[in-house]
Design a protein around this motif. Structure first.
Motif, PDB file in Angstrom:
ATOM      1  N   MET A  68       0.873  -1.087   0.012  1.00 18.45           N
ATOM      2  CA  MET A  68      -0.087   0.104   0.220  1.00 18.45           C
ATOM      3  C   MET A  68       0.926   1.079  -0.298  1.00 18.45           C
ATOM      4  SD  MET A  68      -2.778   1.220   2.904  1.00 18.45           S
ATOM      5  CE  MET A  68      -1.902   0.075   4.275  1.00 18.45           C
ATOM      6  N   PHE A  69       0.585   2.089  -0.991  1.00 21.03           N
ATOM      7  CA  PHE A  69       1.387   3.377  -0.917  1.00 21.03           C
ATOM      8  C   PHE A  69       0.772   4.524  -0.193  1.00 21.03           C
ATOM      9  CE2 PHE A  69       2.135   7.322  -3.541  1.00 21.03           C
ATOM     10  CZ  PHE A  69       3.497   7.087  -3.230  1.00 21.03           C
ATOM     11  N   ILE A  70       1.788   5.266   0.563  1.00 16.95           N
ATOM     12  CA  ILE A  70       1.198   6.205   1.383  1.00 16.95           C
ATOM     13  C   ILE A  70       2.399   7.465   1.477  1.00 16.95           C
ATOM     14  CG2 ILE A  70       0.428   6.960   4.001  1.00 16.95           C
ATOM     15  CD1 ILE A  70      -0.335   4.066   4.189  1.00 16.95           C
ATOM     16  N   THR A  86      -8.043   7.800   0.791  1.00 16.00           N
ATOM     17  CA  THR A  86      -6.472   7.188   0.720  1.00 16.00           C
ATOM     18  C   THR A  86      -6.554   5.689   0.016  1.00 16.00           C
ATOM     19  OG1 THR A  86      -6.895   5.848   2.645  1.00 16.00           O
ATOM     20  CG2 THR A  86      -5.693   8.134   2.979  1.00 16.00           C
ATOM     21  N   ASP A  87      -5.597   5.350  -0.328  1.00 19.80           N
ATOM     22  CA  ASP A  87      -5.280   4.075  -1.159  1.00 19.80           C
ATOM     23  C   ASP A  87      -5.993   3.000  -0.114  1.00 19.80           C
ATOM     24  OD1 ASP A  87      -4.426   2.514  -3.377  1.00 19.80           O
ATOM     25  OD2 ASP A  87      -2.897   1.763  -2.114  1.00 19.80           O
ATOM     26  N   TYR A  88      -5.628   3.074   1.032  1.00 15.94           N
ATOM     27  CA  TYR A  88      -6.380   2.047   1.706  1.00 15.94           C
ATOM     28  C   TYR A  88      -7.803   2.158   1.597  1.00 15.94           C
ATOM     29  CZ  TYR A  88      -7.687  -0.338   6.203  1.00 15.94           C
ATOM     30  OH  TYR A  88      -8.122  -1.172   6.977  1.00 15.94           O
ATOM     31  N   ALA A  89      -8.279   3.289   1.742  1.00 10.98           N
ATOM     32  CA  ALA A  89      -9.708   3.349   1.639  1.00 10.98           C
ATOM     33  C   ALA A  89     -10.379   2.828   0.267  1.00 10.98           C
ATOM     34  CB  ALA A  89     -10.274   4.846   2.005  1.00 10.98           C
ATOM     35  N   GLN A  90      -9.873   3.161  -0.618  1.00 10.15           N
ATOM     36  CA  GLN A  90     -10.240   2.663  -2.164  1.00 10.15           C
ATOM     37  C   GLN A  90     -10.110   1.300  -2.108  1.00 10.15           C
ATOM     38  OE1 GLN A  90      -8.811   1.590  -5.094  1.00 10.15           O
ATOM     39  NE2 GLN A  90      -6.529   1.511  -4.395  1.00 10.15           N
ATOM     40  N   LYS A  91      -9.119   0.669  -1.587  1.00  6.97           N
ATOM     41  CA  LYS A  91      -9.149  -0.846  -1.794  1.00  6.97           C
ATOM     42  C   LYS A  91     -10.219  -1.484  -0.952  1.00  6.97           C
ATOM     43  CE  LYS A  91      -4.169  -1.071  -2.996  1.00  6.97           C
ATOM     44  NZ  LYS A  91      -2.880  -1.370  -2.296  1.00  6.97           N
ATOM     45  N   GLU A  92     -10.445  -0.933   0.435  1.00  8.25           N
ATOM     46  CA  GLU A  92     -11.578  -1.296   1.114  1.00  8.25           C
ATOM     47  C   GLU A  92     -13.088  -1.348   0.477  1.00  8.25           C
ATOM     48  OE1 GLU A  92     -11.423  -2.538   4.562  1.00  8.25           O
ATOM     49  OE2 GLU A  92      -9.699  -2.966   3.978  1.00  8.25           O
ATOM     50  N   SER A 111      -5.638   7.086  -6.282  1.00  8.79           N
ATOM     51  CA  SER A 111      -6.499   7.758  -5.198  1.00  8.79           C
ATOM     52  C   SER A 111      -5.750   8.891  -4.834  1.00  8.79           C
ATOM     53  CB  SER A 111      -6.733   6.783  -4.059  1.00  8.79           C
ATOM     54  OG  SER A 111      -5.598   6.300  -3.454  1.00  8.79           O
ATOM     55  N   TYR A 112      -4.618   9.100  -4.851  1.00 10.96           N
ATOM     56  CA  TYR A 112      -3.824  10.357  -4.474  1.00 10.96           C
ATOM     57  C   TYR A 112      -3.795  11.466  -5.498  1.00 10.96           C
ATOM     58  CZ  TYR A 112      -2.585   7.491  -0.411  1.00 10.96           C
ATOM     59  OH  TYR A 112      -2.766   6.887   0.559  1.00 10.96           O
ATOM     60  N   TYR A 113      -4.169  11.242  -6.700  1.00  8.26           N
ATOM     61  CA  TYR A 113      -4.327  12.206  -7.730  1.00  8.26           C
ATOM     62  C   TYR A 113      -5.692  12.688  -8.232  1.00  8.26           C
ATOM     63  CZ  TYR A 113      -4.293  14.401 -12.455  1.00  8.26           C
ATOM     64  OH  TYR A 113      -4.335  14.966 -13.605  1.00  8.26           O
ATOM     65  N   ASN A 114      -6.752  11.825  -7.811  1.00 11.58           N
ATOM     66  CA  ASN A 114      -7.811  12.210  -7.846  1.00 11.58           C
ATOM     67  C   ASN A 114      -8.724  12.628  -6.721  1.00 11.58           C
ATOM     68  OD1 ASN A 114      -8.535  11.305 -10.872  1.00 11.58           O
ATOM     69  ND2 ASN A 114      -7.569   9.278 -10.033  1.00 11.58           N
ATOM     70  N   TRP A 115      -8.523  13.929  -6.464  1.00 10.26           N
ATOM     71  CA  TRP A 115      -9.250  14.726  -5.166  1.00 10.26           C
ATOM     72  C   TRP A 115     -10.741  14.846  -5.417  1.00 10.26           C
ATOM     73  CZ3 TRP A 115     -11.228  19.296  -6.846  1.00 10.26           C
ATOM     74  CH2 TRP A 115     -10.751  19.805  -7.995  1.00 10.26           C
ATOM     75  N   LEU A 116     -11.323  14.940  -4.343  1.00 15.27           N
ATOM     76  CA  LEU A 116     -12.622  15.187  -4.205  1.00 15.27           C
ATOM     77  C   LEU A 116     -12.848  16.755  -4.369  1.00 15.27           C
ATOM     78  CD1 LEU A 116     -13.513  12.168  -1.691  1.00 15.27           C
ATOM     79  CD2 LEU A 116     -13.987  12.417  -4.197  1.00 15.27           C
ATOM     80  N   LEU A 117     -12.422  17.424  -3.258  1.00 16.12           N
ATOM     81  CA  LEU A 117     -12.765  19.020  -3.252  1.00 16.12           C
ATOM     82  C   LEU A 117     -11.558  19.763  -2.919  1.00 16.12           C
ATOM     83  CD1 LEU A 117     -15.207  18.771  -0.011  1.00 16.12           C
ATOM     84  CD2 LEU A 117     -15.745  18.532  -2.280  1.00 16.12           C
ATOM     85  N   ASN A 149       2.501  10.743   7.790  1.00 11.92           N
ATOM     86  CA  ASN A 149       2.713   9.458   7.107  1.00 11.92           C
ATOM     87  C   ASN A 149       2.818   8.185   8.132  1.00 11.92           C
ATOM     88  OD1 ASN A 149       4.933   7.684   6.096  1.00 11.92           O
ATOM     89  ND2 ASN A 149       3.980   8.116   4.291  1.00 11.92           N
ATOM     90  N   GLU A 150       3.847   8.183   8.913  1.00 13.17           N
ATOM     91  CA  GLU A 150       4.172   7.192   9.911  1.00 13.17           C
ATOM     92  C   GLU A 150       3.004   7.033  10.822  1.00 13.17           C
ATOM     93  OE1 GLU A 150       5.932  10.153   9.563  1.00 13.17           O
ATOM     94  OE2 GLU A 150       7.817   9.142   8.317  1.00 13.17           O
ATOM     95  N   GLU A 151       2.209   7.832  11.391  1.00 15.16           N
ATOM     96  CA  GLU A 151       1.095   7.593  11.943  1.00 15.16           C
ATOM     97  C   GLU A 151      -0.025   6.970  11.343  1.00 15.16           C
ATOM     98  OE1 GLU A 151       1.371  11.345  15.182  1.00 15.16           O
ATOM     99  OE2 GLU A 151       0.419  11.607  13.297  1.00 15.16           O
ATOM    100  N   TYR A 152      -0.313   7.269   9.985  1.00 20.08           N
ATOM    101  CA  TYR A 152      -1.385   6.684   9.341  1.00 20.08           C
ATOM    102  C   TYR A 152      -0.906   5.359   8.962  1.00 20.08           C
ATOM    103  CZ  TYR A 152      -5.075   5.722   6.108  1.00 20.08           C
ATOM    104  OH  TYR A 152      -6.026   5.294   5.373  1.00 20.08           O
ATOM    105  N   ILE A 153       0.326   4.900   8.688  1.00 22.51           N
ATOM    106  CA  ILE A 153       0.799   3.644   8.674  1.00 22.51           C
ATOM    107  C   ILE A 153       0.307   2.650   9.677  1.00 22.51           C
ATOM    108  CG2 ILE A 153       2.732   2.313   8.214  1.00 22.51           C
ATOM    109  CD1 ILE A 153       4.263   4.325   6.495  1.00 22.51           C
ATOM    110  N   GLN A 154       0.449   3.169  10.993  1.00 20.18           N
ATOM    111  CA  GLN A 154       0.335   2.509  12.335  1.00 20.18           C
ATOM    112  C   GLN A 154      -1.408   2.296  12.106  1.00 20.18           C
ATOM    113  OE1 GLN A 154       2.615   1.112  14.320  1.00 20.18           O
ATOM    114  NE2 GLN A 154       3.896   1.601  12.583  1.00 20.18           N
ATOM    115  N   LEU A 155      -1.871   3.394  11.786  1.00 18.15           N
ATOM    116  CA  LEU A 155      -3.479   3.345  11.916  1.00 18.15           C
ATOM    117  C   LEU A 155      -4.083   2.030  10.955  1.00 18.15           C
ATOM    118  CD1 LEU A 155      -6.135   4.429  12.883  1.00 18.15           C
ATOM    119  CD2 LEU A 155      -6.157   5.901  10.605  1.00 18.15           C
ATOM    120  N   THR A 156      -3.398   1.882   9.673  1.00 21.81           N
ATOM    121  CA  THR A 156      -3.990   0.959   8.857  1.00 21.81           C
ATOM    122  C   THR A 156      -3.236  -0.551   8.736  1.00 21.81           C
ATOM    123  OG1 THR A 156      -2.193   1.785   7.221  1.00 21.81           O
ATOM    124  CG2 THR A 156      -4.484   2.665   7.211  1.00 21.81           C
ATOM    125  N   LYS A 157      -2.612  -0.493   9.977  1.00 21.98           N
ATOM    126  CA  LYS A 157      -1.906  -2.053  10.277  1.00 21.98           C
ATOM    127  C   LYS A 157      -2.773  -2.957  10.912  1.00 21.98           C
ATOM    128  CE  LYS A 157       3.131  -1.261  10.076  1.00 21.98           C
ATOM    129  NZ  LYS A 157       4.346  -1.324  10.653  1.00 21.98           N
TER     130      LYS A 157
END
Length: 123
Positions: free
Chosen positions: A1-3, A29-35, A95-101, A115-123
């Motif tokens: 997963m790319f962050i 995030t990439d994590y969200a789009q995969k989910e 997912s990191y190029y295609n923004w919503l707002l 970045n590091e905190e988000y990686i820990q959240l998604t583990k």
């Protein structure tokens, strides 16, 4: 997963890219789009051009799940990405190029993850 390191993240799996002193792009995030799976549609529920922190401002519908978009900060919406209205599945390709707002912060009451905190959240 790319962050990417250069972005800010939320516990609700949004990313924010700073583009000016108070301007940001917001996307998922990439994590969200995969989910979510293959994204079928993005429904933005914007009753005005301002949203408050914690307010729901849209929904993303996919093959695996439905994802609610929750505002990470008080902001004024300057632009919505109209390309995603017709081709929401572009988020799945990058997912990191295609923004919503694109937003301007009105009150900075946010707490973002690195970045590091988000990686820990998604583990």
């Amino acid at each position: 997963m790319f962050i990417p390191r250069s972005l800010y993240y939320t516990k609700d799996h949004l990313w924010l890219r700073k583009i000016g002193s108070c301007d940001f792009y917001i996307g998922i995030t990439d994590y969200a789009q995969k989910e979510i799976g293959k994204i079928d549609s993005v429904e933005l529920k914007l009753e005005s051009n301002t949203i408050k922190k914690g307010e729901t401002w849209g929904t993303i519908y996919g093959t695996n799940k439905t994802f609610t978009l929750i505002s990470p900060l008080d902001c004024e919406i300057t632009v919505t990405n109209c390309i995603l209205e017709k081709n929401a599945s572009h988020i799945n390709t990058d997912s990191y190029y295609n923004w919503l707002l694109r937003v301007v912060i009105t009150i900075d009451n946010s707490t973002f993850l690195t970045n590091e905190e988000y990686i820990q959240l998604t583990k």
